[in-house]
Design an enzyme around this catalytic site. Sequence first.
Site, PDB file in Angstrom:
ATOM      1  N   ARG A   1      38.090  54.001  70.341  1.00  0.00           N
ATOM      2  CA  ARG A   1      36.740  54.571  70.165  1.00  0.00           C
ATOM      3  C   ARG A   1      35.963  52.983  70.162  1.00  0.00           C
ATOM      4  O   ARG A   1      34.669  53.129  70.416  1.00  0.00           O
ATOM      5  CB  ARG A   1      36.328  55.335  69.179  1.00  0.00           C
TER       6      ARG A   1
ATOM      7  N   HIS B   1      68.052  20.358  56.521  1.00  0.00           N
ATOM      8  CA  HIS B   1      67.645  19.658  55.257  1.00  0.00           C
ATOM      9  C   HIS B   1      66.905  18.265  56.282  1.00  0.00           C
ATOM     10  O   HIS B   1      67.360  17.933  57.218  1.00  0.00           O
ATOM     11  CB  HIS B   1      68.655  18.997  54.514  1.00  0.00           C
TER      12      HIS B   1
ATOM     13  N   GLY C   1      38.947  43.702  43.152  1.00  0.00           N
ATOM     14  CA  GLY C   1      40.137  44.032  43.699  1.00  0.00           C
ATOM     15  C   GLY C   1      40.949  42.997  43.910  1.00  0.00           C
ATOM     16  O   GLY C   1      40.584  41.816  44.539  1.00  0.00           O
ATOM     17  N   SER C   2      41.901  42.665  43.508  1.00  0.00           N
ATOM     18  CA  SER C   2      43.054  41.647  43.608  1.00  0.00           C
ATOM     19  C   SER C   2      44.576  41.813  44.521  1.00  0.00           C
ATOM     20  O   SER C   2      45.355  41.238  44.209  1.00  0.00           O
ATOM     21  CB  SER C   2      43.574  41.117  42.329  1.00  0.00           C
ATOM     22  N   GLY C   3      44.209  42.828  45.365  1.00  0.00           N
ATOM     23  CA  GLY C   3      45.218  43.111  46.412  1.00  0.00           C
ATOM     24  C   GLY C   3      45.147  41.986  47.582  1.00  0.00           C
ATOM     25  O   GLY C   3      44.358  40.836  47.365  1.00  0.00           O
ATOM     26  N   ALA C   4      45.943  42.089  48.695  1.00  0.00           N
ATOM     27  CA  ALA C   4      45.901  40.866  49.707  1.00  0.00           C
ATOM     28  C   ALA C   4      44.568  40.559  50.154  1.00  0.00           C
ATOM     29  O   ALA C   4      44.224  39.726  50.374  1.00  0.00           O
ATOM     30  CB  ALA C   4      46.776  41.525  50.758  1.00  0.00           C
TER      31      ALA C   4
ATOM     32  N   GLY D   1      42.179  47.381  67.866  1.00  0.00           N
ATOM     33  CA  GLY D   1      42.100  47.774  66.672  1.00  0.00           C
ATOM     34  C   GLY D   1      41.217  46.769  65.644  1.00  0.00           C
ATOM     35  O   GLY D   1      40.955  45.911  65.844  1.00  0.00           O
ATOM     36  N   ILE D   2      41.714  47.413  64.479  1.00  0.00           N
ATOM     37  CA  ILE D   2      41.200  46.363  63.261  1.00  0.00           C
ATOM     38  C   ILE D   2      41.714  45.288  63.054  1.00  0.00           C
ATOM     39  O   ILE D   2      41.336  44.036  62.900  1.00  0.00           O
ATOM     40  CB  ILE D   2      41.173  47.311  61.907  1.00  0.00           C
TER      41      ILE D   2
END
Length: 470
Positions: free
Chosen positions: A35, A449, A179-182, A40-41
């Site tokens: 749409r 290493h 809010g402290s999500g991602a 997408g987002i």
Amino acid sequence: MADTYDVIVLGSGPGGYVAAIRASQLGLKTAIVERELLGGICLNWGCIPTKALLRSAEVLHHMKHAKDYGLAADNITADLDAIVKRSRGVAKQLNQGVTHLMKKNKIAVHMGTGKLVGAGKLEVTGDKGTETLSAKHIIVATGARARELPFAKADGKRIWTYRHAMTPTELPTKLLVMGSGAIGIEFASFYNDLGVDVTVVEMLDRIVPVEDEAVSAFLEKALVKQGMKILTGAGVEAIAVDANGVKAKIKGKDGKVTEHAFSHVISAVGIVPNTEDLGLEKVGAKLDRGFIQIDGYGRTGVAGLWAIGDCTPGPWLAHKASHEGVTTVESIAKELGNKDVHPHPLDRRNIPGCTYCHPQIASVGLTEAKAKEEGYQVKAGTFPFIGNGKAIALGEPEGFVKTVFDAKTGELLGAHMIGAEVTEMIQGYVVGKTLETTEQELMNTVFPHPTISETMHEATLAAYGRALHI
């Protein structure tokens, strides 16, 4: 006559467009319905453009600390318009890439809003009017959107969702992040690096609450050191907007409500699935709080109807949606008689999570607390970046890697990281979990290493009392 397909995918985010490509690869006549914008987002307003913003902030951070590397950089400034322009350019490039992939794979693209109108029937309304498409199988991949609090409706001026925060017309002076999500922490980190006075409010007792407790504690300490204010066990009770900014009433841990002034607010308090007005109930699909209920293969329980991605139960991550897209399409191909596909159900415990704040966070599997809660006897090991030569050489000695093993079997139950480049390193543990790795395989793996990835080896050794460099 209606266009007829083997598979129609409703939604073209990272789940939808990947599903369509895999369907085409398997020889299925495929269409995708979108749409707004292909990709997408995630590609246009989420994962990718936010990483472009965060990269700009990271470069600025390093420039401001040039002296730490024996370098000199004067008059360092951030051009907000140029930062946003670069981010939007990245999104545009990827959107065009998805358009190319649709053409390359001969996938029919129908631009418009889709609605189920019966078994195998999808009505699409767009600029060209309304058309009805039919298919043997329909995959719903409509994603989700930001959840809004009733007292903090986004206006794009003072109160922002992630979408507004990505294209600011002005730099906030004092920013409240709810809010402290991602999403919340990434934007808090971005604006803090640009010099904004940032306050984060989290209702639970710690930030990034889905992560291991040790990661949450380390991140809070790091962000506070960077100048951020963190309020946990707190909630925003009310918001009033005026010409000068925003006044927020915040209830603290002690139960007291105090009023604070901000120039802008970002609301990052979760998501709402885009499942309204799709006709799902009409065809018999089951929903829980708006999320379409599915099995491990994407089946909804309605013949020929499947669902993937953020409109289904979490975790709500782009890579989970893409994986589901492939699994679901291969399951469809198998039902249509393809004997060469062997789909496996989704194992949510093998899905990594990444947060691109500064420092970065990455994890997979069970936290130590969750493993114990589920009855495991655990062996957990932690190794700090300060014991890693590459991290010290990079000037990034802050961070650690933590591993969680089943003490009885040696199974890797979970891994949790915080520090430089951990979002790139976590995949090593994800591969290990997918291959059902034990501590022995990880101990016997030779890590190059000097690399920060050596901390992964040391964290495994540490779980068994064998760490070498601490």
